[in-house]
Write a protein that holds these residues in place. Sequence first.
Motif, PDB file in Angstrom:
ATOM      1  N   HIS A  15       0.864  -1.195   0.000  1.00  0.00           N
ATOM      2  CA  HIS A  15       0.000   0.000   0.000  1.00  0.00           C
ATOM      3  C   HIS A  15       0.891   1.232   0.000  1.00  0.00           C
ATOM      4  CE1 HIS A  15      -2.734  -3.001   1.634  1.00  0.00           C
ATOM      5  NE2 HIS A  15      -3.734  -2.209   1.318  1.00  0.00           N
ATOM      6  N   PRO A  45      -4.000   0.869  -2.385  1.00  0.00           N
ATOM      7  CA  PRO A  45      -3.359  -0.433  -2.615  1.00  0.00           C
ATOM      8  C   PRO A  45      -2.719  -0.474  -4.003  1.00  0.00           C
ATOM      9  CG  PRO A  45      -5.739  -0.631  -2.775  1.00  0.00           C
ATOM     10  CD  PRO A  45      -5.462   0.800  -2.440  1.00  0.00           C
ATOM     11  N   ARG A  85      -1.859  -6.390  -4.710  1.00  0.00           N
ATOM     12  CA  ARG A  85      -2.877  -7.033  -3.868  1.00  0.00           C
ATOM     13  C   ARG A  85      -2.736  -8.556  -3.844  1.00  0.00           C
ATOM     14  NH1 ARG A  85      -8.154  -6.104  -5.384  1.00  0.00           N
ATOM     15  NH2 ARG A  85      -7.624  -5.884  -7.567  1.00  0.00           N
TER      16      ARG A  85
END
Lengths: 238, 238
Positions: free
Chosen positions: A13, A19, A22
């Motif tokens: 992040h 973000p 992921r």
Amino acid sequence: MPRLIEVRNLRFHYEDGTPALRGVDFHLEAGESVALLGANGSGKTTFVMHLNGLLSGEGSVEVCGLPLQKANLPAIRRKIGMVFQDSESQLFMPTVLEDVAFGPLNLGMTRQDAASAARAALETVSMAAAIHRAPYHLSAGEKKRVAIAGILAMNPEILVLDEPTTFLDPPGQRALAELLARLPQAKVLVTHDAALARSLCTRAVFFQDGLIAAEGPVEEIVNRFGWDFASEPSQSAR
Amino acid sequence: MHHVVLERWSRGASPLHRRDPRSKFAALLVFLVVLATAHRALPLLAAAFLLLLAATLLWARVPLAGALRRAALVLPFTLLAGAVCWLGGDPARALSVVLKSYLSALAVLTVVSTTPLPLLLRGLELVGAPRFLLMVAQFLYRYLFVISEEAQHMRSAAASRGFARRSGGFRAAAGALAVLFARSYARAAEIHRAMLARAFPGRFHTLGALRFRAADAAFLALAALAPALIRAAIERLA
């Protein structure tokens, strides 16, 4: 023999909470060249910044069997040579020779050995005649070659190239592709250039919203996502 | 840009270019002290020193007219100081301020235009200048060109959207300056990442090893004696 790069469930992040990655899984085998494709902001550059510890997220990254930890950073940065998108930021020393010798000197080589390594690397990229020139006097293509020489002088096992054809004219792009094809190292190539990916890579992974959405042969990925000037994405990619 | 011209001049091959920078620093220091402490027959002494510096520049094959013009960059500041002295009823001091500052600038320019930047910085490091300051100077020198180019692009972009220096000019300039600052900051962060990627340990290693030879000692003796002898001779004549 361990894989050259093994990444598992990498998450990252930015400071503002956005973000960027992921849960990325990725691997690179010895001698392999992989293209990272995907839209701007999909996480490609953020991902490669993790490979030599310039950014640090959650998950695991291993390079040549070495886990990415602070103690291993010098060894990992010796194994991964990173060529940045904008060569201007990579060439900061007053002359070409000094710039290319910057890495070898940091690795503890003597001045003489560092100068020899730098000259040999400049020879490889056909820039030996420019050793005493100032980097800002070079053309974009020459800057890119010198930036690559700066990495080759450190004798890395893996080359990570971030958009290497940006700022280059078509002859410059062709010359760069020929040069990269000659280099024996395994490569991770971040690019929008489908032709370059086809000519250098055997495999492509496609980044979408901080995840790898698909991977496979370059042609298949390019066609599936319409990642070529002349093509449209297939139904399955939409 | 001035620093590009100086860079070109400093890459010459005259005997003065080949001297160890430390010998040039010491000679410069002696010259500046002899000049700064001179009070008698100043116009004549200044003329003699101007000839001495001009001869040195010609010996070093540095374009004389260009060097004289560039040294005049100090004049707007010192002419102002001179004018204050003049108006204060001390014309001799006014003349002294202007002549000494111009000759000092020309002497510094002679050293800078005959010493390539890496050697200049290495020499300064060896005579005890703080390493951090030298690093800042090196980066400033390297990226001045890039930043000025970015400023030029922003100016062109503003002009092509109809910007003219009328009302709101200062506000627009302040905005442009802020953007330039932000871009410079981003550039600095990227350069730092590029340095880390090439195993930068936090301390600069350079290729250039300096050796103080007999010729450097001979040059220093001659260059230190010349201004002192010229001054002694002129003061005796006066």
